[in-house]
Design an enzyme around this catalytic site. Structure first.
Site, mmCIF file in Angstrom:
data_model
loop_
_atom_site.group_PDB
_atom_site.id
_atom_site.type_symbol
_atom_site.label_atom_id
_atom_site.label_comp_id
_atom_site.label_asym_id
_atom_site.label_seq_id
_atom_site.Cartn_x
_atom_site.Cartn_y
_atom_site.Cartn_z
ATOM 1 N N HIS A 89 50.209 -46.715 44.237
ATOM 2 C CA HIS A 89 50.879 -46.040 45.342
ATOM 3 C C HIS A 89 52.391 -46.271 45.286
ATOM 4 C CE1 HIS A 89 46.958 -46.026 47.959
ATOM 5 N NE2 HIS A 89 46.797 -45.503 46.758
ATOM 6 N N SER A 100 45.779 -41.014 43.745
ATOM 7 C CA SER A 100 46.685 -41.493 44.796
ATOM 8 C C SER A 100 48.119 -41.667 44.315
ATOM 9 C CB SER A 100 46.170 -42.815 45.371
ATOM 10 O OG SER A 100 44.876 -42.659 45.893
#
Length: 298
Positions: free
Chosen positions: A249, A203
């Site tokens: 993230h 991610s």
């Protein structure tokens, strides 16, 4: 209005915006500076003024040189490849292969290579983690996933965003962006998350691709609303969905924005220096975060 004989017909998208003559399903506002046909990011090759399409570059249109005199270049100055998605395909394949290994071997494999700050692992009977000198976990964790849904979402995002971005940047620059973003996400996770909380997934790197895509679309004067909406949805999921390492993230997105801006906006005369210098800057920040956190935990 009738079309003059021999003049190229420009395909039109559903919204009336011209579509790339080589990819009719992609709307674009950019045209080749030589033949003036609309071209999408995958077909754009940087020229001394504006961008040219692959056919004009291969044909040496109006240059007075042989077709091989000038090496075709992407928007970011990379070499135009025969397969513009090769690196993306390799990354997807590597993630899927390692997920199969995870399913086959079990937690003993995952626990040895996921991102872990510092904790006692009963299965090994020892204290494990980055703080114990296992820096490789910052890299290996980028290719491991916790569930079918986790890897499916990440690989679909990688394929959808990574392919066009690889075509626009070129293989080497795209891989540098991916690595810098993933490492930045892992380092921020290590710095801020609980040391005994394992983390894994691509991610961070994928959020970096999101950031670079936004920079590229802005550079090409594309409609920013779709990518902004997608980023907003993903950030909302990051905040509200349980057991998600939001640090990865955020760190990946920040790294992607920095490197992506340098890749797209670097002036031609200092392009490589600025582009790879930005990667080095993100890598330096990664090393600093790791050193600071390691000093806290040891």
């Amino acid at each position: 209005m009738d079309q003059a004989p021999g003049s190229p017909k420009e395909p039109q998208g559903a919204s009336g915006v011209p579509s790339c003559y080589r990819h009719p399903d992609r709307e674009t506002g950019i045209t080749c500076t030589r033949c003036e046909r609309p071209i999408c990011p995958e077909c754009m090759i940087s020229a001394s003024v504006g961008f040219q399409c692959p056919e004009c570059v291969r044909g040496g249109s109006g240059t007075g040189h042989a077709p091989t005199a000038n090496q075709p270049r992407t928007v970011a100055g990379g070499t135009v490849a025969a397969d513009p998605r090769l690196v993306t395909k390799i990354l997807v394949g590597l993630n899927l292969a390692l997920f199969l290994v995870q399913l086959t071997v079990g937690d003993s494999f995952t626990d040895r290579f996921d991102l872990l700050g510092r904790a006692f692992v009963p299965e090994f009977g020892t204290v494990e983690g980055i703080a114990e000198g296992q820096w490789y976990r910052l890299v290996t964790a980028m290719f491991l996933h916790s569930s079918y849904m986790h890897i499916a979402f990440n690989m679909l995002s990688l394929w959808w965003i990574g392919g066009p971005l690889e075509a626009a940047l070129g293989r080497v620059r795209y891989l540098a962006l991916y690595a810098a973003s993933g490492l930045a996400g892992g380092a921020l996770t290590y710095l801020l998350a609980e040391p005994n909380q394992p983390s894994l997934g691509a991610s961070g790197a994928i959020f970096g691709l999101f950031g670079a895509t936004a920079i590229l679309m802005r550079r090409l004067n594309y409609d920013m609303r779709p990518v902004i909406a997608l980023l907003a949805i993903n950030m909302a999921i990051t905040i509200w969905w349980p057991n998600i390492a939001w640090q990865a993230h955020v760190g990946g997105l920040a790294g992607g924005l920095i490197v992506g801006y340098a890749m797209v906006h670097a002036p031609r005369e200092r392009r490589s220096l600025i582009q790879y210098g930005s990667c080095a800057l993100v890598l330096l920040a990664t090393v600093v975060m790791v050193i600071v956190r390691t000093a806290e935990l040891t």
